[in-house]
Design an enzyme around this catalytic site. Structure first.
Site, PDB file in Angstrom:
ATOM      1  N   ARG A  46       0.863  -1.187   0.000  1.00 13.15           N
ATOM      2  CA  ARG A  46       0.000   0.000   0.000  1.00 13.15           C
ATOM      3  C   ARG A  46       0.901   1.240   0.000  1.00 13.15           C
ATOM      4  O   ARG A  46       2.113   1.135   0.122  1.00 13.15           O
ATOM      5  CB  ARG A  46      -0.920  -0.006   1.229  1.00 13.15           C
ATOM      6  N   ALA A  48       0.985   5.267  -1.979  1.00 15.96           N
ATOM      7  CA  ALA A  48       0.925   5.651  -3.397  1.00 15.96           C
ATOM      8  C   ALA A  48       2.190   5.295  -4.202  1.00 15.96           C
ATOM      9  O   ALA A  48       2.090   4.630  -5.245  1.00 15.96           O
ATOM     10  CB  ALA A  48       0.590   7.134  -3.503  1.00 15.96           C
ATOM     11  N   ARG A  89      -6.993  -0.437  -7.015  1.00 19.18           N
ATOM     12  CA  ARG A  89      -7.309   0.625  -6.041  1.00 19.18           C
ATOM     13  C   ARG A  89      -7.419   1.915  -6.849  1.00 19.18           C
ATOM     14  O   ARG A  89      -6.487   2.293  -7.549  1.00 19.18           O
ATOM     15  CB  ARG A  89      -6.241   0.728  -4.949  1.00 19.18           C
ATOM     16  N   ASP A 236      -2.226  10.932  -2.159  1.00 22.75           N
ATOM     17  CA  ASP A 236      -2.549   9.854  -3.108  1.00 22.75           C
ATOM     18  C   ASP A 236      -2.886  10.393  -4.489  1.00 22.75           C
ATOM     19  O   ASP A 236      -2.726   9.706  -5.491  1.00 22.75           O
ATOM     20  CB  ASP A 236      -3.680   8.996  -2.562  1.00 22.75           C
TER      21      ASP A 236
HETATM   22  O1  MRU Z   1      -4.748   3.222   2.054  1.00 23.36           O
HETATM   23  P1  MRU Z   1      -3.248   3.422   2.035  1.00 23.36           P
HETATM   24  O2  MRU Z   1      -2.576   2.896   3.254  1.00 23.36           O
HETATM   25  O3  MRU Z   1      -2.623   2.944   0.739  1.00 23.36           O
HETATM   26  O4  MRU Z   1      -3.106   4.990   2.051  1.00 23.36           O
HETATM   27  C1  MRU Z   1      -1.824   5.543   2.011  1.00 23.36           C
HETATM   28  C2  MRU Z   1      -1.828   6.976   2.228  1.00 23.36           C
HETATM   29  O5  MRU Z   1      -2.847   7.627   2.269  1.00 23.36           O
HETATM   30  C3  MRU Z   1      -0.519   7.641   2.243  1.00 23.36           C
HETATM   31  O6  MRU Z   1      -0.584   8.718   3.098  1.00 23.36           O
HETATM   32  C4  MRU Z   1      -0.245   8.059   0.815  1.00 23.36           C
HETATM   33  O7  MRU Z   1      -0.166   6.978  -0.047  1.00 23.36           O
HETATM   34  C5  MRU Z   1       0.819   8.968   0.547  1.00 23.36           C
HETATM   35  S1  MRU Z   1       2.406   8.706   1.151  1.00 23.36           S
HETATM   36  C6  MRU Z   1       3.271   7.620   0.516  1.00 23.36           C
END
Ligand code: MRU
Length: 352
Positions: A46, A48, A89, A236
């Site tokens: 997980r 971004a 996703r 994201d």
């Molecule tokens: O649902 P997730 O855990 O994939 O969400 C991740 C986030 O919201 C992070 O803050 C985001 O990807 C940015 S930082 C790498």
């Protein structure tokens, strides 16, 4: 720490299974696109930037898996796999960006079938290496905003686990800390999946960064009490006007910080910017299963009664007016974001 990497001896992809942290550091071996889709949807991987590389590697694995097909059949097959990967996703634009970067080679008729897999692999490995370089550049810019003695509220997980290595906001914090700045982190636990309490706290233990985990709804208390110097998080998807979509809870956190004059810094790479969107209203917000919310227990007892109706949006939108500046690999960009975007290198932009 490498969150995701190609293992040449077995020609598979190995990733840290983030569902098992912080209790066990276990790796998952991925063989094809279907397995990668499952790993993404169940959030074994997980964050971004990590999703961008995972999507690209997913397509490489599928090309290898489907070897032997006639070249046009193979191309059609890979397009289908790319659709599945990109849509696994919907919110983080990096995922489709990573898949599309590799898919461009699938569509290149000058590449013959025998060399296709190796070309896709080389591109994906390049992306993984670039991710680390990009993150280090953001870390340096982000660290320049952090003062010795700062207390920073951090949301979700934005460290190495959310990327190939280093990460976004936590990368900047770590960089500042490793260059001698005293920092104290207040880590939002980040309901419902606890990326803060489970993953960011685990990473901070590893790096030696002092922290307290706080319930998400306590951030406003610390901010209003004057205990917080900065709020930092990742992103994201960011629209051209500076609207930021990030883990749910970011909006409330930013509102509190803005109201009490605490600077708000999203830290994100160029691949998170979606310049096809003038504002954030069209960014799809993933709604995840209710069980993620209801699975919580308190002192060993379930919290929810059977069948309770819940909503579980995984992200929210923070309007540009609440954002102090973007921290990117291109530098620190202040409002008005649309105008100042011209300082960025559009050639690497997704959806260009
Ligand atoms: O649902 P997730 O855990 O994939 O969400 C991740 C986030 O919201 C992070 O803050 C985001 O990807 C940015 S930082 C790498």
């Amino acid at each position: 720490m490498r969150t995701i990497e190609w293992i040449e001896t077995s020609r598979t992809v190995r990733l840290i299974d983030q569902r098992k942290l912080p209790n066990q550091l276990e790796y998952l071996t991925i063989l094809n696109a279907e397995e990668m889709v499952r790993a993404i949807q169940t959030m074994a991987i997980r964050g971004a930037p990590a999703l961008g590389v995972a999507g690209a590697f997913g397509l490489v694995l599928e090309a290898q898996w489907a070897r032997g097909k006639r070249v046009n059949d193979l191309r059609r097959h890979l397009h289908k796999a790319a659709d599945l990967l990109s849509s696994s996703r919907p919110t983080a634009v990096n995922l489709a960006w990573g898949v599309n970067r590799v898919l461009a080679l699938v569509d290149d008729n000058s590449i013959d079938e025998p060399e296709l897999v190796e070309r896709l692999l080389a591109e994906s490995q390049l992306m993984a290496e670039e991710d680390i370089v990009t993150n280090l550049r953001m870390a340096e810019f982000g660290a320049s905003l952090i003062n010795d003695g700062d207390t920073i509220v951090h949301h979700c997980n934005t460290g190495s686990l959310a990327a190939v290595d280093w990460g976004t906001a936590l990368g900047a914090i770590r960089y500042a800390f490793e260059h001698g700045k005293k920092i104290h982190l207040l880590i939002d636990e980040t309901r419902p999946r606890f990326q803060g309490a489970r993953l960011t706290a685990w990473e901070c233990e590893l790096y030696g960064i002092p922290f307290d985990v706080i319930p998400d709804n306590a951030a406003g208390y610390f901010i209003h009490h004057g205990d917080v110097n900065k709020v930092m998080f990742g992103a994201d998807r960011v629209a051209a006007n500076g609207d930021v979509v990030n883990k749910v809870g970011t909006y409330m956190l930013s509102l509190a910080a803005f109201t009490d004059d605490v600077p708000v810094y999203p830290v994100f790479p160029f691949s998170t910017l979606d310049i096809s969107l003038t504002d954030g209203s069209k960014i799809p917000i993933e709604e995840r299963p209710a069980e993620e919310v209801t699975a919580v227990s308190y002192q060993g007892e379930t919290v929810y009664t059977m069948g309770t109706s819940v909503r579980n949006p995984a992200f929210d939108l923070t309007p540009n007016r609440l954002i102090t500046a973007w921290v990117m690999d291109q530098g620190i960009i202040y409002p008005p974001f649309s105008q100042n975007l011209s300082r960025c290198n559009y050639n690497n932009a997704p959806n260009r």
